[in-house]
Write a protein that holds these residues in place. Structure first.
Motif, short mmCIF file in Angstrom:
data_model
loop_
_atom_site.label_atom_id
_atom_site.label_comp_id
_atom_site.label_asym_id
_atom_site.label_seq_id
_atom_site.Cartn_x
_atom_site.Cartn_y
_atom_site.Cartn_z
N VAL A 178 -85.75 6.73 71.81
CA VAL A 178 -86.95 6.37 71.06
C VAL A 178 -87.20 7.32 69.90
O VAL A 178 -87.96 7.00 68.99
CB VAL A 178 -88.22 6.31 71.95
CG1 VAL A 178 -88.11 5.18 72.95
CG2 VAL A 178 -88.50 7.61 72.63
N PHE A 195 -79.00 3.29 68.95
CA PHE A 195 -80.41 3.67 69.02
C PHE A 195 -80.78 4.77 68.02
O PHE A 195 -81.83 5.38 68.14
CB PHE A 195 -80.78 4.12 70.44
CG PHE A 195 -80.82 2.97 71.41
CD1 PHE A 195 -81.92 2.12 71.45
CD2 PHE A 195 -79.74 2.71 72.24
CE1 PHE A 195 -81.96 1.05 72.32
CE2 PHE A 195 -79.77 1.65 73.13
CZ PHE A 195 -80.88 0.80 73.17
N PRO A 198 -93.10 4.81 74.73
CA PRO A 198 -92.26 5.22 73.58
C PRO A 198 -93.05 5.77 72.40
O PRO A 198 -92.54 6.64 71.69
CB PRO A 198 -91.53 3.92 73.21
CG PRO A 198 -92.37 2.82 73.77
CD PRO A 198 -93.02 3.38 75.00
N ASP A 199 -94.29 5.28 72.18
CA ASP A 199 -95.03 5.73 70.99
C ASP A 199 -95.25 7.23 71.02
O ASP A 199 -95.13 7.92 70.01
CB ASP A 199 -96.39 5.01 70.91
CG ASP A 199 -96.22 3.53 70.57
OD1 ASP A 199 -95.31 3.23 69.77
OD2 ASP A 199 -96.96 2.71 71.11
N ARG A 251 -90.10 0.06 69.85
CA ARG A 251 -89.34 1.31 69.75
C ARG A 251 -88.15 1.32 70.70
O ARG A 251 -87.30 2.20 70.64
CB ARG A 251 -90.25 2.49 70.07
CG ARG A 251 -91.33 2.71 69.03
CD ARG A 251 -91.80 4.14 69.05
NE ARG A 251 -92.98 4.31 68.20
CZ ARG A 251 -92.92 4.71 66.92
NH1 ARG A 251 -91.75 4.97 66.36
NH2 ARG A 251 -94.02 4.85 66.23
N LEU A 252 -88.10 0.35 71.61
CA LEU A 252 -86.99 0.30 72.55
C LEU A 252 -85.85 -0.56 72.04
O LEU A 252 -84.78 -0.61 72.64
CB LEU A 252 -87.48 -0.25 73.90
CG LEU A 252 -88.67 0.48 74.52
CD1 LEU A 252 -88.99 -0.09 75.88
CD2 LEU A 252 -88.36 1.97 74.65
N SER A 296 -97.76 -0.21 65.91
CA SER A 296 -99.08 0.41 65.71
C SER A 296 -99.70 0.84 67.04
O SER A 296 -100.71 1.53 67.05
CB SER A 296 -100.02 -0.56 65.00
OG SER A 296 -100.24 -1.71 65.79
N MET A 302 -101.63 7.94 68.47
CA MET A 302 -102.02 7.33 67.20
C MET A 302 -102.90 8.23 66.34
O MET A 302 -103.07 7.98 65.16
CB MET A 302 -102.78 6.05 67.46
CG MET A 302 -101.86 4.88 67.61
SD MET A 302 -102.11 4.16 69.22
CE MET A 302 -100.60 4.61 70.03
N ALA A 339 -92.04 9.10 70.45
CA ALA A 339 -91.61 8.93 69.06
C ALA A 339 -92.45 9.81 68.13
O ALA A 339 -91.96 10.27 67.10
CB ALA A 339 -91.76 7.46 68.65
N PRO A 345 -90.17 8.37 78.81
CA PRO A 345 -90.01 8.19 77.36
C PRO A 345 -89.84 6.72 76.97
O PRO A 345 -90.25 6.33 75.87
CB PRO A 345 -88.75 8.99 77.04
CG PRO A 345 -88.69 10.03 78.10
CD PRO A 345 -89.22 9.36 79.35
#
Lengths: 380, 113
Positions: free
Chosen positions: A318, B95, A284-285, B85-86, B37, A259, A288, A280
Motif C-alpha cells: 500500500v 504494487f 490501507p489509508d 489502495r489494494l 478519499s 485524513m 499509505a 496494513p
C-alpha cells in the motif's frame, strides 16, 4: 395588442419566470421568486461552481501549524495506531531514552483521547510537558485542536507573551461602526430640511468614521500576518530556542486520523505484533499516509503467530516508500534506530534515495535492452 | 465516523459561499469523493441528512461522484487508474504504485435559489 412582442397584453407570460403578473391588472411583481429580490441579468435559481476541498480549512490551519513549528524549531510527529498498540508506553520509553542521549533536547507531547487525562498524566510523570486533548465524540485530532493545544504547552509559553486576544475585539468594533454609519445616514435623510451647517458636521463625522473603519480593516490582516514574523524574530533571538521534538499522540483509530493533516513532519503508524499482520491491507489509508511503520512489542514474537515478513510486504504494497522499524518499548530493543530516525532532519531523504535507486536500476535495464536490440541484427 | 466532521466541513463551505454570494437555500449539491478519499458514502449521506435541518442544506438533493484515483506505476513509468489502495497496477500487476490523485473530498457545484 402588439403582434410583434405581445406588449399591452396583460395576460402574456413574462420572459423572466420569477416575475409574477397580476391576472387582471397586468401589474408586475419582480420580487416573486424564492429569493424575493430581483437582480438584473441574473436568474434567481442559479448554479455556483466551487470545486472546494472540504478539508481545505483544516489544511490551512495545518500549514499554519507547520510554519509555527518551524519558527520554534519544533519537529512534530503524528503517532497513529489502533488502541492498545503501546503508543503511550513507547512514548514514555522514547522520552527517557532521548533524555539520556540528548539531555538538552526538549520533548513535549499532545495527547489525544476521547476521554480522560490518564495518558497525559503518564507522560507528565516522565517530566515532559504534556497537554491532553479530549475529542469528546470526535474520532481524530484536527489541526485547530493541535494549534490550540500547542499554544498552551509550556515550551510554547516560554517563547511567547500572550498576544492573541485584541484581534477579536477589533472585529467587533468594526461591525459596530458599520451600524453607526447606517444610523447616521438615516438621520441624515430625515433631517434634510435642517441647516446646512449640521449636515456638514454629519458628513465630517461620517468620513471620519469611515477612515477609522478602513484603518481597522488594514490593521486586521496586517496584525495577523505580522504575528508570525514576530514569532520568527522572537524565536531566533531567544537563547532557549533549542530544537524540540513534539509528539502528537492521535486518538487510537486506524481510519479517521489518516485524513487530517495536523502540520506534522511525518505520520508514524505503530502496529504491535499482538495484532494481525494484515492490518496494513485492512486499513490501507493509514499505512499509505505514514512515513514510518513501527512494529512494536517484538519481545512477544516467540509467543504469537505474527509473520513479520508478510506484514512488511503488505505495508509496502500500500505504500512502496514506507520505512519500517522493529522495536520493543519494554526491552529497549530497536530503540536506538528509532531515536536515530527521530533525530534525522530530512525525512524525505530516504524516499528520495529509494526513488533514485529505482531510476538507476531502470536506466540500467534500458541500457541492457538497447544493447540487445543492437546486437540482434548482427546475429541475423 | 469522521464523515460527520466532513459533513460539518461541507456545511461550512456552503455557509462561506452564502456569505460571499447570498442565496436563500441550496436545492442541489454535487460532491466529489475521490476513490482514495477515505469517505464512506453511505455514512456521509447519513451525516449530511442529520445536520441539514435548519440549515441552507435542508431539502437539498445530493449527488456524490466517485471518480477513480490515479497512481504512478514505477515499473511501467506511467499513470494508471485505480479504485483502491489494494489494487495492483492494471498493466503489470505490480504494487509499486504511488497515488497521485483521488484523495480529495470536494464540493463541486451548488444549485441555489
Amino acid at each position: 395588442m402588439c403582434v410583434v412582442c405581445g406588449c399591452s397584453n396583460p395576460g402574456a407570460t413574462p420572459s423572466d419566470p420569477n416575475v409574477a403578473v397580476h391576472p387582471t391588472t397586468g401589474d408586475l411583481h419582480f420580487g416573486a421568486g424564492t429569493a424575493r429580490v430581483s437582480v438584473p441579468g441574473m436568474s434567481q435559481a442559479r448554479a455556483i461552481k466551487l470545486e472546494t476541498d472540504v478539508l481545505g480549512a483544516n489544511n490551512e490551519v495545518a500549514s499554519q501549524n507547520r510554519a509555527h513549528f518551524a519558527s520554534h524549531d519544533v519537529t512534530a510527529y503524528n503517532l497513529v495506531s489502533s488502541p492498545g498498540s503501546g503508543k503511550t508506553t513507547l512514548l514514555c520509553a522514547t522520552i527517557e531514552a532521548l533524555k539520556k542521549r540528548h539531555p538538552d533536547m526538549a520533548v513535549a507531547v499532545i495527547e489525544g483521547d476521547q476521554q480522560t487525562s490518564f495518558d497525559a498524566d503518564r507522560i507528565r510523570a516522565t517530566g515532559a510537558p504534556a497537554i491532553q486533548v479530549n475529542t469528546g465524540k470526535g474520532c481524530h485530532l484536527d489541526a485547530p485542536m493541535v494549534a490550540e493545544a500547542f499554544s498552551r504547552l509550556d515550551l510554547h509559553a516560554a517563547h511567547h507573551p500572550t498576544h492573541e486576544e485584541p484581534h477579536h475585539a477589533h472585529a467587533h468594533e468594526h461591525e459596530h461602526e458599520h451600524e453607526h454609519e447606517h444610523e447616521h445616514e438615516h438621520e441624515h435623510e430625515h433631517e434634510h430640511e435642517h441647516e446646512h451647517e449640521h449636515e456638514h458636521e454629519h458628513e465630517h463625522e461620517h468620513s471620519h468614521d469611515h477612515f477609522h473603519a478602513q484603518g481597522h480593516d488594514h490593521v486586521h490582516p496586517d496584525e495577523h500576518g505580522h504575528s508570525h514574523d514576530t514569532d520568527h524574530v522572537h524565536s531566533h533571538d531567544h537563547p532557549h530556542a533549542e530544537p524540540t521534538i513534539l509528539f502528537i499522540e492521535n486518538v487510537g483509530n486506524l481510519v479517521c486520523p489518516a485524513m487530517w493533516d495536523l502540520g506534522e513532519a511525518a505520520k508514524v503508524a505503530i502496529l504491535s505484533v499482538t495484532e494481525g499482520e494484515d492490518k496494513p491491507l485492512k486499513y490501507p489509508d493509514m499505512f499509505a499516509a505514514a512515513k514510518l511503520m513501527i512494529l512494536n512489542k517484538i519481545d512477544l514474537l516467540p509467543h504469537v503467530s505474527f509473520d513479520v515478513a508478510r506484514c512488511k510486504e503488505f505495508a509496502r504494497r500500500v505504500n512502496p516508500g514506507i520505512e519500517i522499524l522493529e522495536l520493543s518499548a519494554t526491552t529497549g530493543e530497536g530503540m536506538g534506530a528509532w531515536l536515530d530516525w527521530l533525530l534525522a532532519d530530512d525525512h524525505d531523504r530516504h524516499a528520495t534515495d529509494a526513488l533514485h535507486a529505482r531510476i538507476a536500476q531502470l536506466e540500467a535495464e534500458l541500457a541492457q535492452a538497447k544493447a540487445q536490440i543492437t546486437l540482434q541484427p548482427a546475429k541475423a | 465516523m469522521h464523515e460527520l466532521s466532513l459533513a460539518g466541513g461541507i456545511l461550512r463551505v456552503l455557509e462561506q459561499t452564502r456569505a460571499r454570494d447570498p442565496f436563500e437555500r441550496v436545492t442541489h449539491l454535487r460532491l466529489e469523493a475521490g476513490a482514495l478519499s477515505g469517505v464512506e458514502l453511505h455514512a456521509l449521506r447519513f451525516a449530511l441528512e442529520a445536520i441539514a435541518p435548519g440549515t441552507c442544506l435542508e431539502h437539498a438533493t445530493i449527488d456524490i461522484d466517485e471518480p477513480a484515483a490515479t497512481a504512478w506505476c514505477l515499473p511501467c513509468s506511467q499513470s494508471v487508474d485505480i479504485r483502491s489502495r489494494l489494487d495492483p497496477c492494471p498493466l503489470c500487476g505490480g504494487f509499486q504504485l504511488q497515488a497521485t490523485s483521488g484523495t480529495e473530498l470536494r464540493v463541486m457545484e451548488l444549485q441555489v435559489i
